[in-house]
Design an enzyme around this catalytic site. Structure first.
Site, PDB file in Angstrom:
ATOM      1  N   SER A  41       3.418   1.643   3.304  1.00  0.00           N
ATOM      2  CA  SER A  41       4.861   1.528   3.143  1.00  0.00           C
ATOM      3  C   SER A  41       5.426   2.539   2.149  1.00  0.00           C
ATOM      4  O   SER A  41       6.549   2.992   2.293  1.00  0.00           O
ATOM      5  CB  SER A  41       5.236   0.108   2.732  1.00  0.00           C
ATOM      6  OG  SER A  41       4.499  -0.283   1.598  1.00  0.00           O
ATOM      7  N   THR A  63       0.731  -1.232   0.000  1.00  0.00           N
ATOM      8  CA  THR A  63       0.000   0.000   0.000  1.00  0.00           C
ATOM      9  C   THR A  63       0.766   1.291   0.000  1.00  0.00           C
ATOM     10  O   THR A  63       1.718   1.473   0.735  1.00  0.00           O
ATOM     11  CB  THR A  63      -0.971   0.080   1.177  1.00  0.00           C
ATOM     12  OG1 THR A  63      -1.775  -1.059   1.168  1.00  0.00           O
ATOM     13  CG2 THR A  63      -1.842   1.281   1.124  1.00  0.00           C
ATOM     14  N   LYS A  69      -8.016  -0.093  -2.579  1.00  0.00           N
ATOM     15  CA  LYS A  69      -7.787   0.320  -1.204  1.00  0.00           C
ATOM     16  C   LYS A  69      -8.387   1.684  -0.883  1.00  0.00           C
ATOM     17  O   LYS A  69      -8.256   2.178   0.222  1.00  0.00           O
ATOM     18  CB  LYS A  69      -6.291   0.336  -0.925  1.00  0.00           C
ATOM     19  CG  LYS A  69      -5.653  -1.021  -1.160  1.00  0.00           C
ATOM     20  CD  LYS A  69      -4.156  -0.922  -1.153  1.00  0.00           C
ATOM     21  CE  LYS A  69      -3.535  -2.200  -1.652  1.00  0.00           C
ATOM     22  NZ  LYS A  69      -2.109  -2.058  -1.859  1.00  0.00           N
ATOM     23  N   GLY A 116      -9.349   5.372   2.635  1.00  0.00           N
ATOM     24  CA  GLY A 116      -8.319   4.471   2.150  1.00  0.00           C
ATOM     25  C   GLY A 116      -7.678   3.768   3.327  1.00  0.00           C
ATOM     26  O   GLY A 116      -7.694   4.273   4.443  1.00  0.00           O
TER      27      GLY A 116
END
Length: 183
Positions: free
Chosen positions: A136, A13, A45, A57
């Site tokens: 990340s 993500t 997402k 999200g």
């Protein structure tokens, strides 16, 4: 020596929210990885909730995020669309409820006027600028977005597009299969 199971932590993500003028855009990549393997390229997402007036999200565990989306939308209903109040109430429940406390996800939510990041530690953060990111690849997208915001006249959508491209080229847990939602 003890046998250790491989850690199959799901990582994934980049979700970015950009606001400029009267525009607000949320973007999320589609990659999901487990261990060292990419297991999905087109996960969604980012979504519209609460009468399509709120964008949300997630980063983290997908099942946990779906549970949080449902609870968050219920809070929005309960508080008649008051985004700030719904965020605070969800964070309180998330932090104090025994089952919720173990959920591993972050939520990024916004409406036309506000943006919030919500965590299981009880954090409800409204960013100072018109931009926030999670996941990340979030730091990469946020850094690129801030530079574009400060040094160009690009629209919110254009900033989100370019920042997500940069994150996808930089973070191995982010791909270029991006979903965009705008209010």
């Amino acid at each position: 020596m003890r046998n250790r199971k491989p850690e199959w932590r799901i990582r994934s993500t980049t979700v970015l929210c950009v606001r400029r003028g009267d525009q607000v855009v949320m973007a999320g990549d589609g990659q999901v990885t487990m261990g060292e393997a990419v297991i999905k390229h087109g996960a969604q997402k980012v979504r519209r909730i609460y009468q399509e007036k709120v964008l949300a999200g997630f980063a983290g565990s997908t099942a946990d995020a779906f549970s949080l989306f449902a609870r968050f939308e219920a809070k929005l209903e309960q508080y008649h669309g008051n985004l700030g109040r719904a965020c605070v109430e969800l964070a309180k429940d998330w932090r104090t409820d025994k089952a919720l406390r173990h959920l591993e996800a972050l939520l990024l939510v916004c409406n036309k006027a506000q943006t919030f990041l919500i965590s299981g530690a009880g954090d409800v953060i409204e960013p100072d600028e018109g931009m926030a990111a999670i996941g990340s690849g979030g730091p990469y997208a946020l850094a690129a977005g801030r530079a574009l915001y400060d040094h160009t006249s690009l629209s919110a959508r254009q900033i989100a597009e370019e920042a997500m491209k940069i994150a996808a080229k930089t973070c191995i847990f982010t791909n270029a299969n991006i979903t965009y939602e705008e209010l």
